[in-house]
Design an enzyme around this catalytic site. Structure first.
Site, PDB file in Angstrom:
ATOM      1  N   THR A  28      50.605  27.898  21.144  1.00 29.90           N
ATOM      2  CA  THR A  28      51.921  28.053  21.748  1.00 29.90           C
ATOM      3  C   THR A  28      52.229  26.800  22.559  1.00 29.90           C
ATOM      4  O   THR A  28      51.347  25.962  22.762  1.00 29.90           O
ATOM      5  CB  THR A  28      51.970  29.290  22.673  1.00 29.90           C
ATOM      6  N   THR A  29      53.456  26.676  22.999  1.00 26.77           N
ATOM      7  CA  THR A  29      53.804  25.657  23.986  1.00 26.77           C
ATOM      8  C   THR A  29      54.810  26.262  24.950  1.00 26.77           C
ATOM      9  O   THR A  29      55.870  26.728  24.533  1.00 26.77           O
ATOM     10  CB  THR A  29      54.416  24.402  23.341  1.00 26.77           C
TER      11      THR A  29
END
Length: 278
Positions: free
Chosen positions: A66-67
């Protein structure tokens, strides 16, 4: 050759410690009674104990991707996230809502295990509402992050996977905290969490300024997440941007990362216009 999974089988009802030489059961009496205790002396180390058996399969390795990012500037807090959920090399979803709207003035982000983050941050929303009812005032960002930290710290070692930011506006102004399942709680002005965070940090460290306008700040958050989705295979989908100010949070935009790449940022780098073909 079939794999031997007998070590996972439940002992017979009424079994005793002596009849289970291979297991150290955490029993209050000599008999298990009608309910079986999990095989292991300490629930905190159940996974390690179970997979340390020579006949056990390889221990599960959870791959997270994820970011997420958040930063404080003069006019508030910007939160930006992607929306891709992965299970190892498999893209499970492109539409995960990684911003938890705790209350009208508090936001939380998701990185790690989706179920862990969603459950405990929604539980934080319940705790924040109870605090508001009991004290007749809105909970501060510091107190909210402390409640989440206390919960995660109490479950440290139980296998939770949470890396979250708590952002909001209270009587002290804008605030941003980072909490994770290892027992960390940090106050800061800029954080990025997830597998693509190194790419996002590169953009943020280069372009961040405290005196940005809200429009510039939202564009910086959007661009940082875009670069992470472009370079990190485990990040992607929709880029969601939120802005938290004195009157609460607002969702600013939700842009498809591919559309941003081909219609906006790539032509911008190349100095060309988008050509539409019928």
């Amino acid at each position: 050759m079939a794999m031997d999974l007998s070590f996972l089988e439940l002992p017979e009802r009424g079994a005793t410690k002596e009849s289970l030489p291979g297991l150290a059961l955490n029993l209050g009496s000599e008999s298990c009674g009608p309910f079986m205790a999990c095989p292991g002396s300490d629930p905190k180390t159940f996974n390690e104990d179970a997979f340390s058996n020579p006949a056990a399969p390889t221990s599960l390795k959870f791959a997270h991707g994820t970011t997420t990012l958040g930063f404080v500037f003069d006019h508030g807090v910007v939160i930006a996230v992607d929306s891709r959920s992965t299970q190892g090399n498999y893209i499970a979803s492109q539409s995960v809502k990684k911003v938890i709207e705790i209350n009208p003035y508090l936001l939380g982000t998701m990185a790690g295990g989706a179920a862990d983050c969603a459950f405990w941050e929604r539980n934080l929303g319940r705790q924040a509402r109870l605090h508001e009812l009991a004290n007749k005032k809105r909970i501060s960002v510091a107190a909210a992050s402390k409640l989440l930290f206390n919960t995660l710290y109490s479950y440290r070692g139980y296998g939770l996977s949470v890396g979250t930011m708590i952002a909001g506006w209270d009587h002290t102004g804008p605030a941003l905290y980072y909490c994770d399942s290892d027992g960390t709680r940090l106050k800061g002005n800029l954080f990025s969490v997830g597998s693509g965070s190194t790419y996002a940090y590169g953009v943020l460290d280069t372009n961040f300024r405290k005196d940005m306008t809200p429009e510039e700040a939202c564009e910086l958050g959007r661009r940082a997440i875009y670069h992470a989705t472009h370079r990190d295979a485990y990040s992607g989908g929709t880029i969601n941007v939120y802005l938290v100010q004195e009157d609460g949070w607002k969702k600013i935009s939700a842009d498809d990362s591919c559309d941003l790449h081909y219609e906006r940022y790539l032509p911008e780098r190349l100095g060309t216009a988008v050509v539409e073909v019928d």
